[in-house]
Design a protein around this motif. Structure first.
Motif, mmCIF file in Angstrom:
data_model
loop_
_atom_site.group_PDB
_atom_site.id
_atom_site.type_symbol
_atom_site.label_atom_id
_atom_site.label_comp_id
_atom_site.label_asym_id
_atom_site.label_seq_id
_atom_site.Cartn_x
_atom_site.Cartn_y
_atom_site.Cartn_z
ATOM 1 N N GLU A 56 0.749 -1.267 -0.027
ATOM 2 C CA GLU A 56 0.226 -0.004 0.129
ATOM 3 C C GLU A 56 0.949 1.221 0.070
ATOM 4 O O GLU A 56 0.401 2.150 -0.677
ATOM 5 C CB GLU A 56 -0.826 0.118 1.131
ATOM 6 C CG GLU A 56 -2.031 1.019 1.064
ATOM 7 C CD GLU A 56 -3.021 0.900 2.174
ATOM 8 O OE1 GLU A 56 -3.952 1.467 2.089
ATOM 9 O OE2 GLU A 56 -2.520 0.879 3.410
ATOM 10 N N TYR A 247 -11.059 -4.137 -3.062
ATOM 11 C CA TYR A 247 -9.926 -3.246 -3.082
ATOM 12 C C TYR A 247 -8.948 -3.591 -4.092
ATOM 13 O O TYR A 247 -8.586 -4.844 -4.402
ATOM 14 C CB TYR A 247 -8.828 -3.503 -2.004
ATOM 15 C CG TYR A 247 -7.688 -2.513 -1.874
ATOM 16 C CD1 TYR A 247 -7.630 -1.500 -0.970
ATOM 17 C CD2 TYR A 247 -6.572 -2.945 -2.547
ATOM 18 C CE1 TYR A 247 -6.462 -0.569 -0.921
ATOM 19 C CE2 TYR A 247 -5.409 -2.009 -2.485
ATOM 20 C CZ TYR A 247 -5.492 -1.001 -1.673
ATOM 21 O OH TYR A 247 -4.262 -0.147 -1.789
ATOM 22 N N CYS A 259 -7.161 2.976 -0.860
ATOM 23 C CA CYS A 259 -7.758 3.412 0.220
ATOM 24 C C CYS A 259 -8.183 5.140 -0.073
ATOM 25 O O CYS A 259 -9.249 5.579 0.146
ATOM 26 C CB CYS A 259 -6.644 3.560 1.458
ATOM 27 S SG CYS A 259 -5.182 4.520 1.091
ATOM 28 N N SER A 278 -3.206 9.733 -0.447
ATOM 29 C CA SER A 278 -3.588 9.989 1.198
ATOM 30 C C SER A 278 -2.638 11.131 1.725
ATOM 31 O O SER A 278 -3.257 11.962 2.612
ATOM 32 C CB SER A 278 -3.171 8.748 1.906
ATOM 33 O OG SER A 278 -1.872 8.327 1.610
ATOM 34 N N HIS A 307 -2.251 5.594 4.614
ATOM 35 C CA HIS A 307 -3.524 5.028 4.362
ATOM 36 C C HIS A 307 -4.514 6.303 5.192
ATOM 37 O O HIS A 307 -4.260 6.804 6.029
ATOM 38 C CB HIS A 307 -3.598 3.684 5.449
ATOM 39 C CG HIS A 307 -4.755 3.266 5.422
ATOM 40 N ND1 HIS A 307 -5.002 2.161 4.278
ATOM 41 C CD2 HIS A 307 -5.969 3.207 6.181
ATOM 42 C CE1 HIS A 307 -6.179 1.822 4.267
ATOM 43 N NE2 HIS A 307 -6.977 2.158 5.364
ATOM 44 N N GLY A 309 -9.044 6.828 5.671
ATOM 45 C CA GLY A 309 -10.389 6.126 5.763
ATOM 46 C C GLY A 309 -11.453 7.350 6.199
ATOM 47 O O GLY A 309 -10.997 8.245 6.364
ATOM 48 N N HIS A 319 -13.375 2.035 5.587
ATOM 49 C CA HIS A 319 -12.067 2.263 4.503
ATOM 50 C C HIS A 319 -12.032 1.001 3.537
ATOM 51 O O HIS A 319 -12.471 0.060 3.700
ATOM 52 C CB HIS A 319 -10.883 2.587 5.208
ATOM 53 C CG HIS A 319 -10.298 1.433 6.187
ATOM 54 N ND1 HIS A 319 -9.331 0.892 6.281
ATOM 55 C CD2 HIS A 319 -11.106 0.143 6.604
ATOM 56 C CE1 HIS A 319 -8.986 -0.034 6.921
ATOM 57 N NE2 HIS A 319 -10.069 -0.633 7.242
#
Length: 344
Positions: A56, A247, A259, A278, A307, A309, A319
């Motif tokens: 990620e 995802y 995300c 993000s 990350h 959410g 998320h």
């Protein structure tokens, strides 16, 4: 008469082979005795989760490179258009001077000053102040326009060349990040494949139970915790319609998300455009502490802010977690909380 010959002794080569074989057998036995035991389900899950986290991180960098590539492509195309239009304008200006030269030629010859006007370096000609006295005001103005247009074209061509180099570097970075993401995911899948089908099913069911529990807690808080704004509440409501959506790294919806793609899509449904990644969404509004969170606020996790959410209330986050999962609820305590962001 009995034979008194001595028994045949093994040759040195035969002894060496036998010794080596025995040593190898001992070594294999020792290795088998000391071999690492097969990792447990919990150990495999921990390693897989770590790989997904690393994937990620690479995904958000991939997203940033992809966004930069799109911006550079637009800039390069715009510069190319400007250069093309500028060249047309320069050709027309030179054409006007050519008409002057043609008219003079027909009337008996081209004035030397006008010949200089048609040279490829009007700046150097303008620098000769004495020569300007030989030109009409109209000719001087035409020459100045040509010189200005040439300078502008040179700057634009230089800028376009620089942008093209940046674009090539960004495309290379994009490919590297894509390979990194795919490598991490492949490694994670390889680890998962060491588990039995039943063990993989147990992990999935455990995550599903946690998501259902999170949803129940968030719904229990819906009548108590008021969203920070109408748009925040509406963004959360839009996000809820995507529960169960898979995802996929680099995806921005509506059928799959990563995300930041998920949070960006949710806010886009209420007319708010968030940055793509993000780390940039972390600066898209007012930063707030954990005790200040209201449903609909962005929640930023991990020290490098990779990350994000939506806060759903009662300590729950909605998320898109990672590859292999779907949009779901999860406890805010499951990841290292950094801060919240309220979108004004």
């Amino acid at each position: 008469m009995a034979s008194h010959r001595r028994p045949k002794q093994p040759t040195r080569a035969r002894v060496t082979v036998l010794t080596a074989t025995a040593a190898a057998a001992v070594a294999l036995t020792s290795q088998a005795a000391h071999a690492d035991p097969k990792p447990t389900k919990s150990e495999v899950k921990a390693k897989v989760d770590k790989l997904y986290e690393e994937a990620e991180v690479a995904t958000e960098k991939f997203n940033g490179a992809k966004e930069k590539q799109g911006e550079l492509e637009k800039q390069v195309e715009g510069l190319r258009d400007k250069v093309a239009r500028g060249q047309d304008e320069l050709n027309k200006l030179r054409g006007g001077l050519g008409s002057m030269a043609t008219a003079q030629y027909r009337s008996g010859g081209i004035d030397p000053s006008l010949q200089l006007l048609l040279s490829s370096d009007p700046d150097s000609y303008l620098a000769k102040a004495s020569t300007l006295q030989q030109l009409s005001g109209k000719q001087v103005e035409a020459l100045r326009k040509i010189a200005d247009k040439q300078r502008t074209l040179t700057q634009q061509r230089t800028e376009a060349t620089t942008k093209l180099a940046d674009l090539e570097t960004t495309r290379k970075e994009l490919g590297e990040k894509k390979s990194e993401v795919q490598g991490k995911l492949a490694e994670a899948q390889k680890l998962l494949n060491t588990l039995t089908a039943q063990e993989r099913q147990e992990i999935q069911e455990q995550e599903q139970r946690a998501s259902r529990a999170g949803q129940e807690q968030a719904e229990a808080a819906s009548n108590k915790e008021v969203p920070a704004s109408g748009r925040g509440g509406a963004a959360l409501a839009a996000g809820k319609t995507k529960i169960g959506t898979p995802y996929v790294y680099g995806a921005t919806g509506p059928n799959s998300f990563d995300c930041s793609g998920f949070t960006g899509w949710a806010y886009a449904q209420v007319g708010v455009k968030l940055p793509r990644i993000s780390q940039d969404q972390a600066n898209a509004g007012t930063r707030i502490g954990r005790d200040e969170l209201k449903p609909g606020d962005l929640v930023i996790f991990y020290g490098d802010l990779h990350h994000v959410g939506l806060y759903a209330g009662n300590g729950q986050v909605l998320h898109a977690p990672r590859t292999g999962t779907n949009v779901r609820y999860e406890s805010i305590n499951n990841m290292p909380f950094q801060f919240g962001v309220r979108i004004g």
